[in-house]
Enzyme design. Sequence first.
Site, PDB file in Angstrom:
ATOM      1  N   GLU A 180      -3.377   8.136   7.218  1.00 22.83           N
ATOM      2  CA  GLU A 180      -4.179   7.100   6.885  1.00 22.83           C
ATOM      3  C   GLU A 180      -4.883   6.276   7.675  1.00 22.83           C
ATOM      4  O   GLU A 180      -6.373   5.813   7.824  1.00 22.83           O
ATOM      5  CB  GLU A 180      -3.692   6.432   5.013  1.00 22.83           C
ATOM      6  CG  GLU A 180      -5.078   5.854   4.832  1.00 22.83           C
ATOM      7  CD  GLU A 180      -4.633   5.602   3.267  1.00 22.83           C
ATOM      8  OE1 GLU A 180      -3.780   6.087   2.947  1.00 22.83           O
ATOM      9  OE2 GLU A 180      -5.354   4.655   2.027  1.00 22.83           O
ATOM     10  N   HIS A 211       0.508  -1.105   0.294  1.00 20.48           N
ATOM     11  CA  HIS A 211       0.437   0.257   0.133  1.00 20.48           C
ATOM     12  C   HIS A 211       0.466   1.316   0.172  1.00 20.48           C
ATOM     13  O   HIS A 211       0.098   2.013  -1.004  1.00 20.48           O
ATOM     14  CB  HIS A 211      -0.817   0.094   1.115  1.00 20.48           C
ATOM     15  CG  HIS A 211      -1.428   1.136   1.333  1.00 20.48           C
ATOM     16  ND1 HIS A 211      -1.451   2.227   2.226  1.00 20.48           N
ATOM     17  CD2 HIS A 211      -2.801   2.080   0.910  1.00 20.48           C
ATOM     18  CE1 HIS A 211      -2.379   3.303   2.337  1.00 20.48           C
ATOM     19  NE2 HIS A 211      -2.867   2.937   1.429  1.00 20.48           N
ATOM     20  N   GLU A 223       1.882   1.626  -3.529  1.00 24.16           N
ATOM     21  CA  GLU A 223       0.616   2.534  -4.969  1.00 24.16           C
ATOM     22  C   GLU A 223       1.050   3.811  -4.525  1.00 24.16           C
ATOM     23  O   GLU A 223       0.787   4.330  -5.151  1.00 24.16           O
ATOM     24  CB  GLU A 223      -0.358   1.695  -3.689  1.00 24.16           C
ATOM     25  CG  GLU A 223      -1.706   2.438  -4.139  1.00 24.16           C
ATOM     26  CD  GLU A 223      -2.863   2.348  -4.019  1.00 24.16           C
ATOM     27  OE1 GLU A 223      -2.859   3.794  -3.620  1.00 24.16           O
ATOM     28  OE2 GLU A 223      -3.343   1.786  -2.871  1.00 24.16           O
ATOM     29  N   HIS A 224       1.052   4.543  -3.179  1.00 23.08           N
ATOM     30  CA  HIS A 224       1.143   6.127  -2.757  1.00 23.08           C
ATOM     31  C   HIS A 224       2.435   6.687  -3.584  1.00 23.08           C
ATOM     32  O   HIS A 224       1.832   7.756  -3.621  1.00 23.08           O
ATOM     33  CB  HIS A 224       1.802   5.774  -1.376  1.00 23.08           C
ATOM     34  CG  HIS A 224       0.206   6.643  -0.463  1.00 23.08           C
ATOM     35  ND1 HIS A 224      -0.167   7.322   0.307  1.00 23.08           N
ATOM     36  CD2 HIS A 224      -0.748   5.587  -0.398  1.00 23.08           C
ATOM     37  CE1 HIS A 224      -1.418   6.649   0.490  1.00 23.08           C
ATOM     38  NE2 HIS A 224      -1.607   6.324   0.174  1.00 23.08           N
TER      39      HIS A 224
END
Lengths: 452, 441
Positions: free
Chosen positions: A157, A77, A80-81
């Site tokens: 997040e 994840h 992905e950023h």
Amino acid sequence: MNYFKKAVVKQAALTAVLFLTAPQFVQAGVFNPETFTLKNGMQVVVISNHRAPIVRHMVWYKVGAADEPRGKSGIAHFFEHLMFKKTKTLKSGEFSKIVARNGGRDNAFTSHDYTGYHQSISVDRLETVMKLEADRMRNLIFEDNQIEPERQVVLEERRSRTDNSPGAKLGEQMNAAMFLNYPYHDPVIGWEHEIRGLTKADLKKFYDKWYRPNNAILVVAGDITAKQLRPLAEKIYGVIPAGKPSKRLRTEEPPHNAAIRVTLRDRRVRQPSIRRRYLAPSLQFGESKHVYPLEVLAQVFGGGTTSTLYRSLVVKQNLAVSAGAFYDGDNMGPSSFGFFASPRPGVSIEDLEAALDKEITLLLENGVTASNVARAKNTMLAEAIYARDSVGGGARVIGSALAAGQTIADVEEWPERIGKVTAEQLNQAAKAVLIEKNSITGLLLPKKRNGS
Amino acid sequence: MSKSFIAILSAALILIAAQAAVAIEIKEVTSGKGIKAWLVEDHTNPIITVNIAFRGGSALDPVGKEGLANLISATLDEGAGDIKSQEFQQKLEDLAISLSFNSRLDSFSGSMRTLKKNQVTAFNLLRLALTKPRFDSEPVERIRSQIIANIRRQSENPRRIARRTLFTKLFPGHPYGRPSNGTEESVQIIKLADLRFFVAQRFARDNLVVSVVGDITAADLKQQLDQTFGALPEKASPWDVPEISPDDKKQTIVVDKAIPQSIITFAQPGIKRDHPDFFPAYVMNYVLGGGGFESRLYEEVREKRGLAYSAYSYLAPLDHAGIIIGGAGTANARTGETVKVLRDEWSKMNKSGLTQTELKDAKTYLTGSYPLRFSSSGRIARMITAIQLEKLGLSYIKKRNGYIEAVTLEDVNRVAAKLLDPAKITMVIVGQPKGVTSTPQ
């Protein structure tokens, strides 16, 4: 706004997809996609839908949080950023700016089983986003001044999705307790201390291992045909050299020998709830013959306001404000068949759990009726026609299936396979899955007062 | 490979998005009894999607009975005519018809989706729900307990607390300041007679708008309109929601909650949808905090400093007030810094406005992305309902990009200077923020 709208809580995310997957009535196929493979091994799928002159362009990578190295949770994840940062040709953040200047929208998401990047845009700008997406497949540049602020964003997040919410924290604890050895144990977003520990070298290694055309799938849905797309795909993606194939090695889940209970108490809980999950097969894990019967079972027993569970606990017995069941067999790894309920005021969680247990026992003893199964199947199959309505819906369904190791046939034959399910198969599946030692029960409760 | 990319990508930068046409055609259909609907015919799939709305929403809930419209929205499909609750739900389920209702501050809406072959039954169920809801006590009590459970669940949700507190502060003594889903107490005392009275007063032909998308012809729809809505009373009972200027006394309110991330929500007076400056304000907001990954708030709060996962602003035009809302979520320890960045950006936009490049980029995005909103029947139906509620006219979709194109740098900077004012911000922070001083209450 969010980079991964779906998938931090895998189970919740995929329940929604189950309904979308739901294909059509009698005619063959659901989305009737066309597919071909580029020379470098990148699979391409086209789903034509001509309702508007727009397309959804998606690139899926066959890597998710369950493929992370041990101790590096959250890297899929976090990475992905970083895909929105600097490349050899683009400044940080420029990717999204170019998409926007061309009237498009973009985002990405990560789950346990896959990572996806997508743009919605006017069809005459498709080539532009294809070039951008191909660029970042291999040209990403890793710099500390990009990584460090983004690490803080990811931590925010995590706070926003998980740490600020008692319900989400319980879900995370349940996953960790339930999967003893399979990597679904770790949350997609990662454990905080491991997010803090990810290094530039870790991220670079992850990119080089997984971000290759032969580990990616291109899905384009909308106002385009395979014939139109093929030359563009060959020119833009086909020229990227294939990498060394990476096998997705996942530790196996051992047999479960003891029922598990997880209780989360928090002062902020004002409406208690119970969740129960049983370890279950998926299309690629365990007794896959039970998958379609379990999908229908979730609908008959706990899918909405006419289901057995809702009728009994909410309508007839007045014990609960909500009650239902969920199941999704699309995981690469083990799945779970689950129940949830929340008590009416004045009803104790113990009484509600006892009533839920009784319903499960009755299901196992008496089974389901053929007429209820027929009704549920009919409802599920109708969802198929609805699924074809939106321009991008099919891209998501087919992309997630392929990226998690299924085939186009698994999606397209869904109506046929659901159509064949019998009440007897539901009863067998229930008996095979609803076994106490394979269960986990999660309770979300208010904090006890001092002294009690 | 990378060299050729540089060339290609630079070319992409200077492209101006073509005016991608929105490829839908809206027809206004008027039935024999004079009921109007907007229709987008599309026979690709055997699906019909209907969206309806009545003007007048939860702002009309009687004082002390907040949550009435919301309770009705959840009980209309729990039995109607001779069909009792579970039987009604079973019919919907068996025929895969979805029917749902929703209340907002200024309107009450419904949506229905059916397969073509079940069209007649679906419209009939919609008719029954609107004209002959049963409100039997079992389903009403069941739904009431669900709503109360939901109010309890939400009562500790930091985002909901922030929003609720913000609206209470912005609109003291006005219907917009009251909790639209009600409180545990107010939902508890709503009586069956209140539900019936609301339906009789509010659901009528003169405050109704209807939007239909999908596999149905105009001639067929005309019949359905009369059959479905013909029995509604001609006129809704008159109502009055006063105009209100939102509070602008620069308050900061901290709601103490033991959570790791502070939720920041704020607002200041804005403009209504029918204001001549709406489009300049809309373009300005896109640059300030409306654009997903492109806005200044995103850039300054998230991209440069890693202070938050999301930072945003949006125009919230209501029927009787206009506001601009913004927000972010950040670790308690970094809240002071985040608030400062948000305020600074507000001031900067107020003082300097947009650059020519920002204006150009905003326009290409806003015009180029408009067709993306027409990607499914449900979205089209909701959008044309909103256009009808705002009385923007049948040709609005064709004209809309022209309104954006017409915005000049002078317009947008004049509006930024007039509208935005950090000294008028009401801010609510839920959490245990550091570096923030709350206004004495």
